[in-house]
Enzyme design. Sequence first.
Site, PDB file in Angstrom:
ATOM      1  N   LYS A 174      21.701  97.875  46.580  1.00 19.51           N
ATOM      2  CA  LYS A 174      22.131  97.796  45.176  1.00 19.51           C
ATOM      3  C   LYS A 174      21.469  98.888  44.347  1.00 19.51           C
ATOM      4  O   LYS A 174      22.101  99.470  43.457  1.00 19.51           O
ATOM      5  CB  LYS A 174      21.796  96.417  44.601  1.00 19.51           C
ATOM      6  CG  LYS A 174      22.213  96.238  43.134  1.00 19.51           C
ATOM      7  CD  LYS A 174      23.718  96.449  42.921  1.00 19.51           C
ATOM      8  CE  LYS A 174      24.106  96.386  41.442  1.00 19.51           C
ATOM      9  NZ  LYS A 174      24.080  95.026  40.897  1.00 19.51           N
ATOM     10  N   LYS A 242      17.813  98.344  32.996  1.00 19.17           N
ATOM     11  CA  LYS A 242      16.942  97.519  33.844  1.00 19.17           C
ATOM     12  C   LYS A 242      17.057  97.928  35.304  1.00 19.17           C
ATOM     13  O   LYS A 242      16.045  98.093  36.003  1.00 19.17           O
ATOM     14  CB  LYS A 242      17.311  96.045  33.682  1.00 19.17           C
ATOM     15  CG  LYS A 242      16.597  95.105  34.673  1.00 19.17           C
ATOM     16  CD  LYS A 242      17.158  93.703  34.611  1.00 19.17           C
ATOM     17  CE  LYS A 242      18.493  93.543  35.285  1.00 19.17           C
ATOM     18  NZ  LYS A 242      18.410  93.516  36.776  1.00 19.17           N
TER      19      LYS A 242
END
Length: 299
Positions: A174, A242
């Site tokens: 990811k 983030k």
Amino acid sequence: MEIGFIGLGIMGRPMALNLLKGGHGVHVWARRPESMAPLLEAGAVGCSSPAAVAGQVEVVISMVADAPDVAQVMLGPDGVAAGAEGAGKHGLVAVDMSTIAPAAARDLAARLQARGVDFVDAPVSGGEVGAIAGSLSIMAGGSAEAFAKALPAFLCLGQNVVHVGAAGAGQVAKACNQIVTGMGVLAVAEAFNFARQAGVDPAKVREALLGGFAYSRILENHGQRMLERNFKPGFKSWMHQKDLNIVMQSAHELGLCLPGAAATAQMFNAMVGSGLEEEDSVAVLKLLERLSGRTDGAD
């Protein structure tokens, strides 16, 4: 299969609905009771805590904001591990589909394993559109046995499901995804801003680029949203910030040079600092326009 789902936000709600559509029994919990209402109306069972969810299911999935939230719902006093222990469910599979640091995923896996819970980190790509359509890309890390047990749930949620490796491997994949998509969104925004500043229609530029090696799904899908100035969040800018911070933190731990990712991370830091954090990441176009002195009311 009886499946638990914790976290019913932009992504979690349609994902849980797709599990119901797939014929599974779904048990849900969210911090805000009103978030559970659409699922209860669709036939899900509401629970009073993550522990209560864990006591009734074979697989429990979390989709929350960040690593501390995952740790709380999994390992807190009223968390999944406590519920599994209370119900005598040794071997419960806990799946986290949030995006957290690979190191945090490995730590969670070890702590849950010590309490008899198997852990799979399975972050996703595809945004709200993919969550609704059940077409997410799912990148999983964990044991082969735990992955196999969670696979029927994954097949209701995504079309591209890959067991990448051991615990933490899904989050590494990811992070790689966020490098490519973050830099891709920024590249398309830069190209469109350049075209407009040079007096050329960005829509015509996009049309030309779609036919060559510059083609990408980002250019096709996100590029169209930029042209439409559709900045409604499917993936908010603060979330991309983030995720890129996770990339840079992990690169620091590994001693790696990631110059493109670092520059992109700085742009998303600026997005948050400029008050664009709640808009979609494609709104990085607006930031570039501001930096270029565009004041024609495009914002």
